[in-house]
Design a protein around this motif. Structure first.
Motif, PDB file in Angstrom:
ATOM      1  N   GLY A 287       0.833  -1.192   0.000  1.00 20.91           N
ATOM      2  CA  GLY A 287       0.000   0.000   0.000  1.00 20.91           C
ATOM      3  C   GLY A 287       0.865   1.237   0.000  1.00 20.91           C
ATOM      4  O   GLY A 287       2.096   1.154   0.083  1.00 20.91           O
ATOM      5  N   GLU A 288       0.222   2.399  -0.092  1.00 25.68           N
ATOM      6  CA  GLU A 288       0.973   3.648  -0.006  1.00 25.68           C
ATOM      7  C   GLU A 288       1.486   3.801   1.425  1.00 25.68           C
ATOM      8  O   GLU A 288       0.851   3.359   2.378  1.00 25.68           O
ATOM      9  N   THR A 289       2.646   4.442   1.539  1.00 27.19           N
ATOM     10  CA  THR A 289       3.236   4.645   2.853  1.00 27.19           C
ATOM     11  C   THR A 289       2.279   5.477   3.702  1.00 27.19           C
ATOM     12  O   THR A 289       1.824   6.543   3.282  1.00 27.19           O
ATOM     13  N   HIS A 290       1.955   4.948   4.852  1.00 27.99           N
ATOM     14  CA  HIS A 290       1.020   5.573   5.790  1.00 27.99           C
ATOM     15  C   HIS A 290       1.513   5.225   7.186  1.00 27.99           C
ATOM     16  O   HIS A 290       1.947   4.098   7.436  1.00 27.99           O
ATOM     17  N   GLU A 291       1.464   6.200   8.069  1.00 36.65           N
ATOM     18  CA  GLU A 291       1.995   6.029   9.417  1.00 36.65           C
ATOM     19  C   GLU A 291       1.476   4.779  10.121  1.00 36.65           C
ATOM     20  O   GLU A 291       2.203   4.088  10.822  1.00 36.65           O
ATOM     21  N   GLU A 292       0.226   4.446   9.927  1.00 37.54           N
ATOM     22  CA  GLU A 292      -0.393   3.325  10.641  1.00 37.54           C
ATOM     23  C   GLU A 292      -0.602   2.078   9.786  1.00 37.54           C
ATOM     24  O   GLU A 292      -1.323   1.167  10.194  1.00 37.54           O
ATOM     25  N   PHE A 293       0.002   2.031   8.596  1.00 35.20           N
ATOM     26  CA  PHE A 293      -0.247   0.910   7.690  1.00 35.20           C
ATOM     27  C   PHE A 293       0.067  -0.436   8.339  1.00 35.20           C
ATOM     28  O   PHE A 293      -0.765  -1.343   8.360  1.00 35.20           O
TER      29      PHE A 293
ATOM     30  N   VAL B 227       5.984  -9.650  11.092  1.00 35.80           N
ATOM     31  CA  VAL B 227       5.927  -8.791   9.902  1.00 35.80           C
ATOM     32  C   VAL B 227       7.320  -8.296   9.523  1.00 35.80           C
ATOM     33  O   VAL B 227       8.075  -7.834  10.380  1.00 35.80           O
ATOM     34  N   ILE B 228       7.638  -8.396   8.237  1.00 34.42           N
ATOM     35  CA  ILE B 228       8.862  -7.809   7.684  1.00 34.42           C
ATOM     36  C   ILE B 228       8.408  -6.659   6.794  1.00 34.42           C
ATOM     37  O   ILE B 228       7.571  -6.839   5.907  1.00 34.42           O
ATOM     38  N   MET B 229       8.943  -5.463   7.066  1.00 36.38           N
ATOM     39  CA  MET B 229       8.504  -4.268   6.361  1.00 36.38           C
ATOM     40  C   MET B 229       9.613  -3.771   5.439  1.00 36.38           C
ATOM     41  O   MET B 229      10.781  -3.776   5.813  1.00 36.38           O
ATOM     42  N   ARG B 230       9.201  -3.351   4.231  1.00 40.89           N
ATOM     43  CA  ARG B 230      10.160  -2.820   3.272  1.00 40.89           C
ATOM     44  C   ARG B 230       9.513  -1.648   2.537  1.00 40.89           C
ATOM     45  O   ARG B 230       8.395  -1.760   2.042  1.00 40.89           O
ATOM     46  N   ALA B 231      10.241  -0.534   2.463  1.00 36.35           N
ATOM     47  CA  ALA B 231       9.746   0.643   1.742  1.00 36.35           C
ATOM     48  C   ALA B 231      10.250   0.601   0.309  1.00 36.35           C
ATOM     49  O   ALA B 231      11.321   0.042   0.033  1.00 36.35           O
ATOM     50  N   SER B 232       9.485   1.206  -0.604  1.00 42.75           N
ATOM     51  CA  SER B 232       9.936   1.304  -1.996  1.00 42.75           C
ATOM     52  C   SER B 232      11.113   2.273  -2.065  1.00 42.75           C
ATOM     53  O   SER B 232      11.350   3.056  -1.142  1.00 42.75           O
TER      54      SER B 232
ATOM     55  N   LYS C 257       7.315   5.962  -1.568  1.00 40.23           N
ATOM     56  CA  LYS C 257       5.872   6.196  -1.723  1.00 40.23           C
ATOM     57  C   LYS C 257       5.050   4.984  -1.274  1.00 40.23           C
ATOM     58  O   LYS C 257       3.936   5.133  -0.775  1.00 40.23           O
ATOM     59  N   TYR C 258       5.608   3.788  -1.428  1.00 40.17           N
ATOM     60  CA  TYR C 258       4.879   2.563  -1.094  1.00 40.17           C
ATOM     61  C   TYR C 258       5.599   1.778  -0.015  1.00 40.17           C
ATOM     62  O   TYR C 258       6.798   1.910   0.188  1.00 40.17           O
ATOM     63  N   ILE C 259       4.838   0.934   0.643  1.00 43.71           N
ATOM     64  CA  ILE C 259       5.390   0.058   1.666  1.00 43.71           C
ATOM     65  C   ILE C 259       4.904  -1.359   1.381  1.00 43.71           C
ATOM     66  O   ILE C 259       3.768  -1.564   0.946  1.00 43.71           O
TER      67      ILE C 259
ATOM     68  N   PRO D   6      -9.236  -0.333   2.600  1.00 42.79           N
ATOM     69  CA  PRO D   6      -8.945   0.823   1.738  1.00 42.79           C
ATOM     70  C   PRO D   6      -7.459   1.212   1.649  1.00 42.79           C
ATOM     71  O   PRO D   6      -7.056   1.832   0.670  1.00 42.79           O
ATOM     72  N   LEU D   7      -6.634   0.843   2.634  1.00 42.16           N
ATOM     73  CA  LEU D   7      -5.212   1.180   2.570  1.00 42.16           C
ATOM     74  C   LEU D   7      -4.411   0.217   1.688  1.00 42.16           C
ATOM     75  O   LEU D   7      -3.281   0.495   1.314  1.00 42.16           O
ATOM     76  N   VAL D   8      -5.004  -0.930   1.359  1.00 44.10           N
ATOM     77  CA  VAL D   8      -4.275  -1.976   0.644  1.00 44.10           C
ATOM     78  C   VAL D   8      -4.429  -1.817  -0.865  1.00 44.10           C
ATOM     79  O   VAL D   8      -5.532  -1.717  -1.377  1.00 44.10           O
ATOM     80  N   LYS D   9      -3.274  -1.798  -1.550  1.00 43.87           N
ATOM     81  CA  LYS D   9      -3.277  -1.768  -3.020  1.00 43.87           C
ATOM     82  C   LYS D   9      -3.284  -3.184  -3.571  1.00 43.87           C
ATOM     83  O   LYS D   9      -3.977  -3.484  -4.525  1.00 43.87           O
ATOM     84  N   PHE D  10      -2.463  -4.075  -2.957  1.00 41.04           N
ATOM     85  CA  PHE D  10      -2.364  -5.469  -3.389  1.00 41.04           C
ATOM     86  C   PHE D  10      -2.140  -6.369  -2.176  1.00 41.04           C
ATOM     87  O   PHE D  10      -1.475  -5.979  -1.230  1.00 41.04           O
ATOM     88  N   ALA D  11      -2.684  -7.568  -2.242  1.00 42.83           N
ATOM     89  CA  ALA D  11      -2.379  -8.623  -1.273  1.00 42.83           C
ATOM     90  C   ALA D  11      -2.072  -9.865  -2.087  1.00 42.83           C
ATOM     91  O   ALA D  11      -2.889 -10.328  -2.868  1.00 42.83           O
TER      92      ALA D  11
END
Length: 93
Positions: free
Chosen positions: A25-31, A51-56, A60-62, A87-92
């Motif tokens: 999804g787009e980078t959002h503080e609470e994503f 959870v393993i988190m990676r930013a683009s 812009k995306y996480i 609504p915060l999710v672009k792809f799963a």
């Protein structure tokens, strides 16, 4: 007349197992926290430690890799439905 037997292919996934689910999804503080909460509705033992988190590269995306312990295909499908509908999710994936 001969009866046709149903196709009985072995399952592709052996349950229960830990299954990696990618959520983007787009980078959002609470994503990340929001996705953990969504998954916890179906898997209460799921935590942010899974959870393993990676930013683009542009930030812009996480992307999250959520390693979820699932007990059945139905449970896994339900998790995908919840995440995909958020609504915060672009792809799963």
């Amino acid at each position: 007349m001969r009866e046709i037997e149903p196709h009985t292919a072995p399952p592709l996934i052996d349950f229960p197992c830990t299954f990696p689910i990618k959520v983007m999804g787009e980078t959002h503080e609470e994503f990340s926290n929001t996705m953990v909460t969504v998954i916890q509705t179906l898997v209460p033992s799921f935590t942010a430690e899974h959870v393993i988190m990676r930013a683009s590269s542009a930030g812009k995306y996480i992307s999250l890799t959520c390693n979820v312990y699932v007990s059945s295909q139905d449970q896994l499908d339900d998790i995908y439905r919840l995440l995909s509908a958020h609504p915060l999710v672009k792809f799963a994936l």
